[in-house]
Design a protein around this motif. Structure first.
Motif, mmCIF file in Angstrom:
data_model
loop_
_atom_site.group_PDB
_atom_site.id
_atom_site.type_symbol
_atom_site.label_atom_id
_atom_site.label_comp_id
_atom_site.label_asym_id
_atom_site.label_seq_id
_atom_site.Cartn_x
_atom_site.Cartn_y
_atom_site.Cartn_z
ATOM 1 N N VAL A 174 59.718 42.211 7.765
ATOM 2 C CA VAL A 174 60.912 42.284 8.896
ATOM 3 C C VAL A 174 61.467 41.684 7.915
ATOM 4 C CG1 VAL A 174 62.265 42.151 11.099
ATOM 5 C CG2 VAL A 174 59.596 42.537 11.229
ATOM 6 N N GLU A 175 61.411 39.797 7.639
ATOM 7 C CA GLU A 175 62.456 39.389 7.003
ATOM 8 C C GLU A 175 62.626 39.360 6.081
ATOM 9 O OE1 GLU A 175 63.624 37.370 9.713
ATOM 10 O OE2 GLU A 175 65.341 36.736 7.406
ATOM 11 N N LYS A 176 61.619 40.521 5.232
ATOM 12 C CA LYS A 176 61.827 40.401 3.290
ATOM 13 C C LYS A 176 62.932 41.795 3.942
ATOM 14 C CE LYS A 176 58.294 39.598 1.131
ATOM 15 N NZ LYS A 176 56.631 40.126 0.738
ATOM 16 N N HIS A 177 63.307 43.449 4.388
ATOM 17 C CA HIS A 177 63.516 44.039 4.722
ATOM 18 C C HIS A 177 65.206 43.014 5.196
ATOM 19 C CE1 HIS A 177 61.130 47.916 4.401
ATOM 20 N NE2 HIS A 177 60.611 47.356 5.137
ATOM 21 N N ARG A 178 65.491 42.284 6.140
ATOM 22 C CA ARG A 178 66.902 42.350 7.060
ATOM 23 C C ARG A 178 67.691 42.049 5.102
ATOM 24 N NH1 ARG A 178 68.184 40.305 11.520
ATOM 25 N NH2 ARG A 178 66.376 39.613 12.323
ATOM 26 N N ASN A 179 66.163 40.394 4.606
ATOM 27 C CA ASN A 179 67.286 40.327 3.545
ATOM 28 C C ASN A 179 67.423 40.948 2.616
ATOM 29 O OD1 ASN A 179 67.155 37.574 4.045
ATOM 30 N ND2 ASN A 179 64.551 37.223 2.775
#
Ligand SMILES: C[S@@+](CC[C@H](N)C(=O)[O-])C[C@H]1O[C@@H](n2cnc3c(N)ncnc32)[C@H](O)[C@@H]1O
Length: 543
Positions: free
Chosen positions: A272-277
Motif C-alpha cells: 500500500v505504501e508503494k502505491h501511495r509513493n
C-alpha cells in the motif's frame, strides 16, 4: 527409465552418422532472389531431396544454429503412400528394402517398426541442428503419438518435454456414420534444454478490454477496490492486512464490509505504501451504509504488450478446411494438396518459440506453409526470421517453392465480394405471423432484388438466429499483395569424399574451410554401425 524398443532399432541407432554428406547445389532458375542479388546459401532455403540426406548436408553450416523446428511427418495412417527405403546396411533392413517402393500399408505388421526406423535417424539429425535453447514441434495423430512421445523422450530427454498441444483440425464432423470421429491432432513440443529455453507468451489484445479508463497522458487503466471481497476476505483470515490508511482528510480508514464485519485489504502495508509513493493509491467518494466515505483503490495501467500464457488446447485457430481454401486461393485451383496446415497454426508456434532473428526449419515441407508463415510474420513485425524447408517429392518446385514464390510476389485472388443491401433486421415470430407485416418485408426485399439484380452475380437473403440479412455477392479477381522476401532453391549434390576433396579441389576446400564445414566434417567422421542388439551404447554425436 523405460526406453522404446522396436524392430530394427539396433540397425538405425547410429545410421545418421553413416549418411554421407552431400553438397548443397544452388539452382538459380528455381530460386527467387531479392532484387539485384544472386541466389546464395545464406538466404532462405528450399531444399529438394530426402530429408535424411538434406539434414546431413545442412549440418556443416547449421549444427546447433536452428532456433525452431516444425515438422509434420507422415502420420503412418496406412493410406498415405509413404515408403520406408533408407539405405541401412543390415540383413533385416535389406529384407525390408527388397520391398522398397511399396507404400507402408495398414495391414503391414511391421508398419510401426518401419515408421520408427524412418523417424529415428531424422530426429537425431534434427537434434544436432537444434540450438541449445531451441525447440522442436512435431505434428502427429493417434496412430503414432504414443510411440513418438517415447522416442522423443529417448532422444531429447523426458525432462525436455514442454507440452503436447491439441489443434482442433475440423470445424464440423467429417463422418456422420460413426459414433466418434477424431477432430484434433497433437503437436509435441520438446526443447534441447528446458532450463534455458525462453518462450514468448501469447499476445492477446482482448486483455485491454479490462482497462476501460484513460488518464490525461492517454494511458489505459483500471482501478481496483483495495478492500478484499469474497472468500478469505475477513480480518480473521489475514490479521496483518487489517490496518488503518490515512484518507485525504487525514482520518484512518479501515476495511469494513457493508454488513459491518471487519474485512481486510487485498495488499499488505508495504505494498500500500508503494502505491501511495507511486501515485497509484486512488481515493474515491462512495456511499457506504448511508454515509459518504473515502474508499481506497489501487490503479493498474494496461500492459504495453498485452499477453497471457499459451493454453495447450488450440481450438481458436483455422482448420484444415480453411488451410485448403487458402491454397485454392493461392493456386486458383482446388485440391492442390491433401494435408496442408493453416498458416495461423505455424504462426502460433513462431509466436511461442522465435524472435525476430530466428532460424526456422521444416524438413517435411509439403505445401510450404512454414515458409508462408515466416514471411507473413516478418512482413507484420519487421522481423528478419529465416527458413529452411526440405521436401522430397518433385513438387518441391511446383508446389512447395511455387507457393512461396506466389506469396512473395503476390498473386491473383479470385473470391466473392459481399455488399450489404439491407441492414440486419431482427424478425420475431409475431412479425412473421402477421400477414401484413410479412408482406411489407417481402415487398421491400423484392424491391431491392429488382433494383440491384444487374449489379451482382447473386443476391442472398437469409434469416439466421432471427436476423434477416440481404447481401449482394459478386466474384472478383484482385491482386493479393506480395509479402516480400526471397529464397534459394537447392538440390543435393554428390556425396562428399572428404579425403578426395582435400586432395583434389583446394579452391573448393578453402571455401568449405571458410564456412566451417571442414572442421565440422573432421569432428563428425562417420562411425561404424554398432553390432546388432547393442542399442544402449550411446554413440550419439555431441557438440
Ligand atoms: C503431411 S505433409 C506436410 C504438410 C505441410 N505441413 C503443409 O502444411 O503443407 C508431409 C510432407 O513430407 C514429405 N516427406 C515425406 N517423407 C519425406 C522425406 N523423407 N524427406 C523429405 N520430405 C518428406 C511428403 O512428401 C509431404 O509433402
Amino acid at each position: 527409465m523405460p526406453t522404446l524398443e522396436f524392430k530394427g532399432k539396433s540397425f538405425v541407432y547410429t545410421h545418421h552418422l553413416g549418411v554421407p554428406y552431400r553438397e548443397l547445389l544452388v539452382v538459380p532458375g528455381k530460386s527467387c532472389p531479392a532484387t539485384g542479388k544472386k541466389p546464395d546459401l545464406d538466404d532462405n532455403l528450399i531444399l529438394h531431396g530426402d530429408n535424411l540426406e538434406a539434414l546431413k548436408a545442412l549440418l556443416p553450416r547449421y549444427a546447433g544454429k536452428v532456433d525452431c523446428i516444425y515438422i509434420d511427418p507422415p502420420y503412418n495412417t496406412g493410406t498415405e503412400g509413404w515408403c520406408y527405403n533408407d539405405a541401412v546396411n543390415a540383413p533385416l533392413m535389406r529384407d525390408w528394402l527388397k520391398k522398397s517402393g511399396n507404400p507402408v500399408e495398414r495391414d503391414d505388421l511391421q508398419r510401426h517398426d518401419k515408421w520408427l526406423c524412418m523417424m529415428w535417424p531424422r530426429l537425431q539429425l534434427l537434434k544436432e541442428l537444434l540450438a541449445e535453447d531451441g525447440a522442436i514441434f512435431v505434428s502427429i495423430d493417434d496412430n503414432e503419438v504414443h510411440r513418438l512421445r517415447a522416442m522423443m523422450d529417448d532422444i531429447f530427454g523426458e525432462e525436455n518435454h514442454v507440452a503436447t498441444f491439441i489443434w482442433r483440425k475440423v470445424d464440423s464432423p467429417n463422418d456422420n456414420k460413426v459414433a466418434i470421429t477424431p477432430d484434433h491432432e497433437m503437436i509435441l513440443c520438446y526443447t534441447n534444454d528446458a532450463e534455458i529455453v525462453g518462450f514468448g507468451p501469447k499476445n492477446d489484445a482482448s486483455i485491454l478490454g479490462a482497462y476501460s479508463a484513460k488518464d490525461e497522458m492517454g494511458r489505459l487503466y483500471r482501478d481496483r477496490l483495495l478492500k478484499k471481497n469474497g472468500a478469505n476476505s475477513l480480518r480473521a483470515d489475514r490479521p496483518t492486512m487489517f490496518f488503518g490508511i490515512k484518507d485525504p482528510d487525514g482520518n484512518d480508514v479501515f476495511p469494513i464490509h457493508d454488513n459491518g464485519e471487519e474485512a481486510r485489504w487485498a495488499a499488505g502495508i508495504e505494498t500500500v505504501e508503494k502505491h501511495r509513493n507511486a501515485g497509484t493509491l486512488i481515493w474515491k467518494r462512495r456511499e457506504r451504509r448511508g454515509q459518504t466515505v473515502w474508499e481506497p483503490y489501487t490503479r493498474e495501467f494496461a500492459p504495453d504488450i498485452p499477453t497471457r500464457p499459451h493454453p495447450t488446447i488450440w481450438a481458436d485457430l483455422p482448420t484444415m478446411r480453411q488451410a485448403k481454401a487458402m491454397l485454392t486461393d493461392i493456386f486458383a485451383a482446388v485440391d492442390v494438396f491433401a494435408t496442408p496446415k493453416p498458416v495461423e497454426l505455424i504462426d502460433r508456434i513462431l509466436e511461442i518459440a522465435t524472435d525476430k532473428d530466428s532460424l526456422i526449419l521444416d524438413s517435411f515441407a509439403g505445401s510450404g506453409t512454414t515458409a508462408h508463415a515466416v514471411l507473413a510474420l516478418n512482413a507484420k513485425d519487421g522481423g528478419n526470421r529465416k527458413f529452411i524447408l526440405c521436401e522430397t517429392e518433385d513438387y518441391a518446385d511446383t508446389l512447395t517453392a511455387e507457393r512461396v514464390r506466389r506469396v512473395i510476389r503476390g498473386y491473383d485472388y479470385k473470391g466473392t465480394a459481399e455488399t450489404e443491401l439491407h441492414p440486419p433486421e431482427k424478425i420475431t415470430w409475431s412479425t412473421f405471423a402477421k400477414d401484413k407485416a410479412r408482406d411489407v418485408i417481402l415487398e421491400r426485399i423484392e424491391g431491392i432484388e429488382t433494383f440491384e439484380r444487374a449489379n451482382y452475380d447473386k443476391i442472398e437473403k437469409k434469416i439466421v438466429d432471427g436476423v434477416l440479412t440481404v447481401v449482394g455477392q459478386k466474384q472478383v479477381t484482385e491482386k493479393m499483395p506480395g509479402l516480400g522476401g526471397s529464397f534459394t532453391y537447392v538440390e543435393l549434390g554428390e556425396a562428399m569424399d572428404l579425403e578426395r576433396l582435400l586432395a583434389e579441389t583446394p579452391g573448393h576446400v578453402a571455401q568449405l574451410h571458410r564456412t566451417g564445414a571442414i572442421s565440422f566434417l573432421h569432428r563428425h567422421r562417420p562411425h561404424p554401425c554398432p553390432p546388432p542388439n547393442t542399442p544402449q551404447r550411446k554413440m550419439r554425436v555431441r557438440r
